[in-house]
Scaffold this motif. Structure first.
Motif, short mmCIF file in Angstrom:
data_model
loop_
_atom_site.label_atom_id
_atom_site.label_comp_id
_atom_site.label_asym_id
_atom_site.label_seq_id
_atom_site.Cartn_x
_atom_site.Cartn_y
_atom_site.Cartn_z
N UNK A 86 -4.42 11.57 4.25
CA UNK A 86 -4.72 10.43 5.11
C UNK A 86 -5.41 9.30 4.35
N UNK A 87 -4.97 9.06 3.12
CA UNK A 87 -5.61 8.05 2.29
C UNK A 87 -4.55 7.11 1.71
N UNK A 88 -4.89 5.80 1.75
CA UNK A 88 -4.02 4.78 1.16
C UNK A 88 -4.44 4.50 -0.28
N UNK A 89 -3.50 3.94 -1.03
CA UNK A 89 -3.75 3.67 -2.46
C UNK A 89 -4.85 2.65 -2.68
N UNK A 107 0.84 -1.19 0.00
CA UNK A 107 0.00 0.00 0.00
C UNK A 107 0.88 1.25 0.00
N UNK A 108 0.39 2.32 -0.65
CA UNK A 108 1.13 3.57 -0.75
C UNK A 108 0.26 4.70 -0.20
#
Length: 322
Positions: free
Chosen positions: A180-183, A174-175
Motif C-alpha cells: 500500500x505504498x506509492x513510489x 507514481x508507481x
C-alpha cells in the motif's frame, strides 16, 4: 706436361680481370649525385586532418611543382587547397584549408538556443531553453549529424508553449511499489492565483557567471547554466533548476581555483525529485576534479618508491660484484 700439350691444343690463358678504378669511382660518386639531385627537390607532401592529396603521392617533387588537395567529406574549403615546392625545398602554404560544415542555424521563439561547442558543425549539439512561463515541447538536445557529404539535425527543433496558470510540483507519474505504498508523495499544483507562487532568488555565483537562463524572475522549473571565470573550475551541479520549495536544486555550485573537473562524483540533476523530464529541460552530467594536492601526493609517493627500488637494485649489484 709438354707431351700432353702436343696431343691437345692448349687454350691460351686469359688475363685476369680486375675491377677498373673508373667503375669503382662511378659507384662511389653515384649516391652523392643522387643525393644532390634529391636535395634540390621537396619530399612527400604533408598530411592534414581536414583534407587529402589528389592523386598518388611521389617521393620527390621539383622546385615550383604544384600539388592539389581536396576536402574530406562534411567539410568545405576556406583557403586555396593548393601548395607548391619552394626554392628552399619546403611546401607552401602549410595549413588546414577546410572546415566542418554546419547545420542550419536555429531559432526558438519564446526561448533561446545554446551551442555548447560555440558552433553547430557536425557532431556538435544544440540545447534549447524556454522563457519563464513557457514549457518545451520536443527534444531538449539535438545533434548535427553527418551523412555522406551532407549535414542534418537529428530531430526537428522543439517549440516553447505557454504554461498554464498552475505548475505541477513533484513527480507526474507514481508507481505502486507494494505494501500500500506509492513510489513518492503525490504532486501539488502551484500557480499564480490560488496557491503560493514558486519563486527562486536570482542566482549569484562567486567567481563565475550565468551563460544561459538569464531573466528578471525565476519561477518553477526555470533552468540556469553557469561557467566559471578563467583559472577556476565548477564544483557541483550544472545546470540547476528552481524547485518547488523556492530553492535551487541541486544546491548552487561553486567556482574553485585550480584545474578543470576530471571525473563525476555526484548523480546528475535528473535524479532529484521534481526535476523536469528529459524532453522538458536539460540533462547534464556533472564532473568534479581530483584535488591537486592528492595528485601531488600520488606523484611524490611514486617517485619515492622508484628511488627505493633503484637503491636496492644498486646494492644487490654491488654485492654480486664483491
Amino acid at each position: 706436361m709438354m707431351a700432353s700439350c702436343a696431343r691437345r691444343p692448349c687454350r691460351p690463358r686469359l688475363p685476369e680481370r680486375r675491377l677498373s678504378w673508373r667503375v669503382v669511382g662511378i659507384l662511389l660518386v653515384a649516391p652523392v649525385l643522387l643525393l644532390s639531385l634529391n636535395s634540390d627537390a621537396c619530399g612527400e607532401p604533408p598530411k592534414f586532418e581536414t583534407m587529402k592529396l589528389k592523386g598518388k603521392p611521389k617521393k620527390y617533387y621539383e622546385v615550383g611543382e604544384k600539388i592539389y588537395y581536396e576536402c574530406l567529406p562534411g567539410r568545405i574549403t576556406v583557403f586555396p587547397v593548393m601548395a607548391y615546392c619552394e626554392q628552399n625545398h619546403s611546401w607552401f602554404p602549410l595549413q588546414e584549408a577546410c572546415m566542418k560544415k554546419e547545420c542550419d542555424w536555429l531559432a526558438l521563439q519564446h526561448g533561446e538556443v545554446v551551442a555548447p561547442n560555440k558552433t553547430f558543425s557536425f557532431d556538435h549539439e544544440a540545447h534549447f531553453y524556454c522563457d519563464e512561463g513557457y514549457y518545451l515541447v520536443g527534444q531538449q538536445v539535438i545533434v548535427c549529424n553527418l551523412r555522406g557529404n551532407d549535414v542534418y539535425w537529428s530531430d526537428n527543433p522543439p517549440q516553447c508553449k505557454r504554461s498554464d496558470e498552475f505548475s505541477l510540483v513533484g513527480d507526474s507519474k507514481l508507481i505502486c511499489v507494494g505494501n500500500n505504498k506509492w513510489s513518492s508523495d503525490p504532486p501539488q499544483c502551484k500557480g499564480f492565483l490560488y496557491f503560493s507562487v514558486v519563486r527562486c532568488e536570482h542566482p549569484v555565483l562567486v567567481n563565475g557567471r550565468l551563460v544561459s537562463g538569464v531573466r528578471e524572475t525565476y519561477s518553477y522549473q526555470a533552468v540556469v547554466l553557469f561557467e566559471c571565470l578563467p583559472g577556476f573550475y565548477l564544483n557541483g551541479s550544472n545546470p540547476v533548476f528552481c524547485g518547488g520549495r523556492n530553492t535551487w536544486e541541486p544546491e548552487m555550485p561553486t567556482c574553485i581555483k585550480g584545474f578543470k573537473p576530471t571525473h563525476p562524483t555526484k548523480p546528475p540533476v535528473s535524479k532529484y525529485p521534481g526535476y523536469p523530464e528529459p524532453n522538458e529541460s536539460a540533462l547534464f552530467e556533472e564532473l568534479e576534479e581530483l584535488d591537486a594536492g592528492i595528485i601531488a601526493v600520488i606523484i611524490l609517493t611514486l617517485l619515492v618508491g622508484l628511488g627505493v627500488l633503484c637503491t636496492c637494485l644498486y646494492r644487490c649489484l654491488q654485492r654480486k660484484k664483491g
